[in-house]
Enzyme design. Structure first.
Site, PDB file in Angstrom:
ATOM      1  N   GLN A  51     -12.214  22.793 -27.797  1.00 43.18           N
ATOM      2  CA  GLN A  51     -13.226  23.150 -28.799  1.00 43.18           C
ATOM      3  C   GLN A  51     -12.664  24.030 -29.914  1.00 43.18           C
ATOM      4  O   GLN A  51     -13.270  24.149 -30.975  1.00 43.18           O
ATOM      5  CB  GLN A  51     -14.402  23.869 -28.125  1.00 43.18           C
ATOM      6  CG  GLN A  51     -15.189  22.963 -27.190  1.00 43.18           C
ATOM      7  CD  GLN A  51     -16.275  23.734 -26.474  1.00 43.18           C
ATOM      8  OE1 GLN A  51     -16.021  24.401 -25.472  1.00 43.18           O
ATOM      9  NE2 GLN A  51     -17.487  23.675 -26.995  1.00 43.18           N
ATOM     10  N   CYS A  92     -24.184  23.082 -26.000  1.00 41.95           N
ATOM     11  CA  CYS A  92     -22.749  23.045 -26.307  1.00 41.95           C
ATOM     12  C   CYS A  92     -22.503  23.742 -27.633  1.00 41.95           C
ATOM     13  O   CYS A  92     -23.200  23.473 -28.609  1.00 41.95           O
ATOM     14  CB  CYS A  92     -22.284  21.587 -26.377  1.00 41.95           C
ATOM     15  SG  CYS A  92     -20.511  21.425 -26.676  1.00 41.95           S
ATOM     16  N   LEU A  93     -21.510  24.622 -27.645  1.00 42.83           N
ATOM     17  CA  LEU A  93     -21.189  25.347 -28.882  1.00 42.83           C
ATOM     18  C   LEU A  93     -20.663  24.398 -29.956  1.00 42.83           C
ATOM     19  O   LEU A  93     -20.699  24.728 -31.134  1.00 42.83           O
ATOM     20  CB  LEU A  93     -20.164  26.453 -28.587  1.00 42.83           C
ATOM     21  CG  LEU A  93     -20.662  27.536 -27.613  1.00 42.83           C
ATOM     22  CD1 LEU A  93     -19.540  28.508 -27.283  1.00 42.83           C
ATOM     23  CD2 LEU A  93     -21.867  28.276 -28.190  1.00 42.83           C
ATOM     24  N   HIS A 134     -18.824  20.651 -17.366  1.00 41.16           N
ATOM     25  CA  HIS A 134     -19.004  20.488 -18.815  1.00 41.16           C
ATOM     26  C   HIS A 134     -17.685  20.826 -19.540  1.00 41.16           C
ATOM     27  O   HIS A 134     -17.250  20.092 -20.429  1.00 41.16           O
ATOM     28  CB  HIS A 134     -20.141  21.421 -19.250  1.00 41.16           C
ATOM     29  CG  HIS A 134     -20.415  21.458 -20.720  1.00 41.16           C
ATOM     30  ND1 HIS A 134     -21.581  20.980 -21.285  1.00 41.16           N
ATOM     31  CD2 HIS A 134     -19.690  21.954 -21.764  1.00 41.16           C
ATOM     32  CE1 HIS A 134     -21.546  21.163 -22.594  1.00 41.16           C
ATOM     33  NE2 HIS A 134     -20.407  21.767 -22.915  1.00 41.16           N
ATOM     34  N   GLU A 135     -17.056  21.942 -19.129  1.00 40.80           N
ATOM     35  CA  GLU A 135     -15.812  22.364 -19.806  1.00 40.80           C
ATOM     36  C   GLU A 135     -14.661  21.417 -19.461  1.00 40.80           C
ATOM     37  O   GLU A 135     -13.826  21.117 -20.316  1.00 40.80           O
ATOM     38  CB  GLU A 135     -15.446  23.807 -19.424  1.00 40.80           C
ATOM     39  CG  GLU A 135     -16.514  24.862 -19.696  1.00 40.80           C
ATOM     40  CD  GLU A 135     -17.076  24.851 -21.099  1.00 40.80           C
ATOM     41  OE1 GLU A 135     -16.398  24.347 -22.021  1.00 40.80           O
ATOM     42  OE2 GLU A 135     -18.203  25.328 -21.281  1.00 40.80           O
ATOM     43  N   HIS A 138     -14.754  18.534 -21.669  1.00 41.89           N
ATOM     44  CA  HIS A 138     -14.131  18.806 -22.977  1.00 41.89           C
ATOM     45  C   HIS A 138     -12.625  18.559 -22.911  1.00 41.89           C
ATOM     46  O   HIS A 138     -12.045  17.972 -23.818  1.00 41.89           O
ATOM     47  CB  HIS A 138     -14.376  20.259 -23.404  1.00 41.89           C
ATOM     48  CG  HIS A 138     -15.705  20.503 -24.067  1.00 41.89           C
ATOM     49  ND1 HIS A 138     -16.115  19.817 -25.186  1.00 41.89           N
ATOM     50  CD2 HIS A 138     -16.697  21.392 -23.784  1.00 41.89           C
ATOM     51  CE1 HIS A 138     -17.313  20.263 -25.565  1.00 41.89           C
ATOM     52  NE2 HIS A 138     -17.695  21.209 -24.726  1.00 41.89           N
TER      53      HIS A 138
HETATM   54  O1  K1U Z   1     -18.798  24.341 -23.728  1.00 39.88           O
HETATM   55  C1  K1U Z   1     -19.593  24.894 -24.453  1.00 39.88           C
HETATM   56  O2  K1U Z   1     -19.836  24.432 -25.544  1.00 39.88           O
HETATM   57  C2  K1U Z   1     -20.277  26.178 -24.018  1.00 39.88           C
HETATM   58  C3  K1U Z   1     -21.657  25.929 -23.443  1.00 39.88           C
HETATM   59  C4  K1U Z   1     -21.541  25.908 -21.927  1.00 39.88           C
HETATM   60  C5  K1U Z   1     -22.680  25.291 -21.183  1.00 39.88           C
HETATM   61  C6  K1U Z   1     -23.985  25.736 -21.322  1.00 39.88           C
HETATM   62  C7  K1U Z   1     -25.010  25.170 -20.595  1.00 39.88           C
HETATM   63  C8  K1U Z   1     -24.736  24.161 -19.704  1.00 39.88           C
HETATM   64  C9  K1U Z   1     -23.450  23.716 -19.578  1.00 39.88           C
HETATM   65  C10 K1U Z   1     -22.417  24.288 -20.297  1.00 39.88           C
HETATM   66  C11 K1U Z   1     -22.561  27.063 -23.914  1.00 39.88           C
HETATM   67  O3  K1U Z   1     -22.310  28.188 -23.665  1.00 39.88           O
HETATM   68  S1  K1U Z   1     -23.973  26.638 -24.820  1.00 39.88           S
HETATM   69  C12 K1U Z   1     -24.779  28.205 -25.086  1.00 39.88           C
HETATM   70  C13 K1U Z   1     -25.492  28.730 -23.888  1.00 39.88           C
HETATM   71  O4  K1U Z   1     -25.745  28.005 -22.950  1.00 39.88           O
HETATM   72  C14 K1U Z   1     -25.898  30.157 -23.815  1.00 39.88           C
HETATM   73  C15 K1U Z   1     -25.688  31.017 -24.854  1.00 39.88           C
HETATM   74  C16 K1U Z   1     -26.078  32.354 -24.757  1.00 39.88           C
HETATM   75  C17 K1U Z   1     -26.656  32.819 -23.621  1.00 39.88           C
HETATM   76  C18 K1U Z   1     -26.885  31.968 -22.566  1.00 39.88           C
HETATM   77  C19 K1U Z   1     -26.495  30.634 -22.654  1.00 39.88           C
HETATM   78 ZN    ZN Z   2     -19.514  22.172 -24.796  1.00 39.46          ZN
END
Ligand code: K1U
Ligand code: ZN
Length: 177
Positions: A51, A92-93, A134-135, A138
């Site tokens: 990412q 997902c960020l 999930h990671e 990626h």
């Molecule tokens: O991989 C990524 O893009 C990070 C993603 C991880 C994720 C979240 C939820 C389920 C599976 C994987 C994130 O962090 S999205 C943002 C998020 O979930 C969050 C942000 C702030 C506080 C709590 C949660």
């Molecule tokens: Zn993601």
């Protein structure tokens, strides 16, 4: 430490397959520190090196409320998965503002190296299992929206392209001197 730029879907670089880390050295520890800072600032609960356009197998995760329990997984391998699956909403960020349900194995066992290069094995369930899978997707060049219907993927793609254009129009363009 440094804040890194996060690639946004549908950037094709998100589909690059990451190579294993050859040696867990100071370069990798700096990458881990920068990824952690980027994840905390976003904010997010996980981040894969893909990412931030680094195509090596590095993941950071922190599920704690206090944001003080960083987990580092280098060269992760899933060595067992449960038959039982669970469905959870994922975000997902790299696809900001989009949340949808994905079905995955409920319990996984993963083997990885930590930031000192030591091997460890972890059994994960709940949100940790979801986040690791999930990671790891990626790192294989897969974004969670690829589990959704073609129709949803096309809608998300259009929405992201539109948001990117609006972002660019809003930001003043600075000419090189
Ligand atoms: O991989 C990524 O893009 C990070 C993603 C991880 C994720 C979240 C939820 C389920 C599976 C994987 C994130 O962090 S999205 C943002 C998020 O979930 C969050 C942000 C702030 C506080 C709590 C949660
Ligand atoms: Zn993601």
């Amino acid at each position: 430490m440094a804040l890194l730029d996060i690639l946004r879907y549908p950037d094709s670089r998100l589909h690059t397959v990451a190579r294993p880390v050859a040696a867990v050295d100071d370069r990798i520890r700096q990458l881990v520190a920068d990824m952690a800072e980027t994840m905390y600032a976003a904010p997010g609960i996980g981040l894969a090196a893909t990412q931030v356009n680094v195509h090596e197998q590095v993941i950071v995760i922190d599920l704690s409320e206090e944001r003080n329990a960083l987990q580092v997984l280098i060269n992760p391998e899933i060595i067992a998965v449960s038959q039982e699956t669970s469905e959870r909403d994922e975000g997902c960020l790299s696809v900001p503002g989009i949340y949808d349900t994905v079905e995955r194995p409920a319990v996984i066992t993963v083997r990885a190296l930590d930031a000192q290069g030591q091997s460890f094995t972890l059994e994960a369930d709940g949100l940790l299992a979801v986040c690791i899978q999930h990671e790891m997707d990626h790192l294989r060049g897969r974004v969670f929206v690829q589990y959704l219907s073609r129709l949803k993927q096309n809608r998300i793609r259009s929405k992201m392209i539109k948001a990117e254009k609006t972002d660019k129009a809003d930001k003043p363009h600075r000419e090189a001197a």
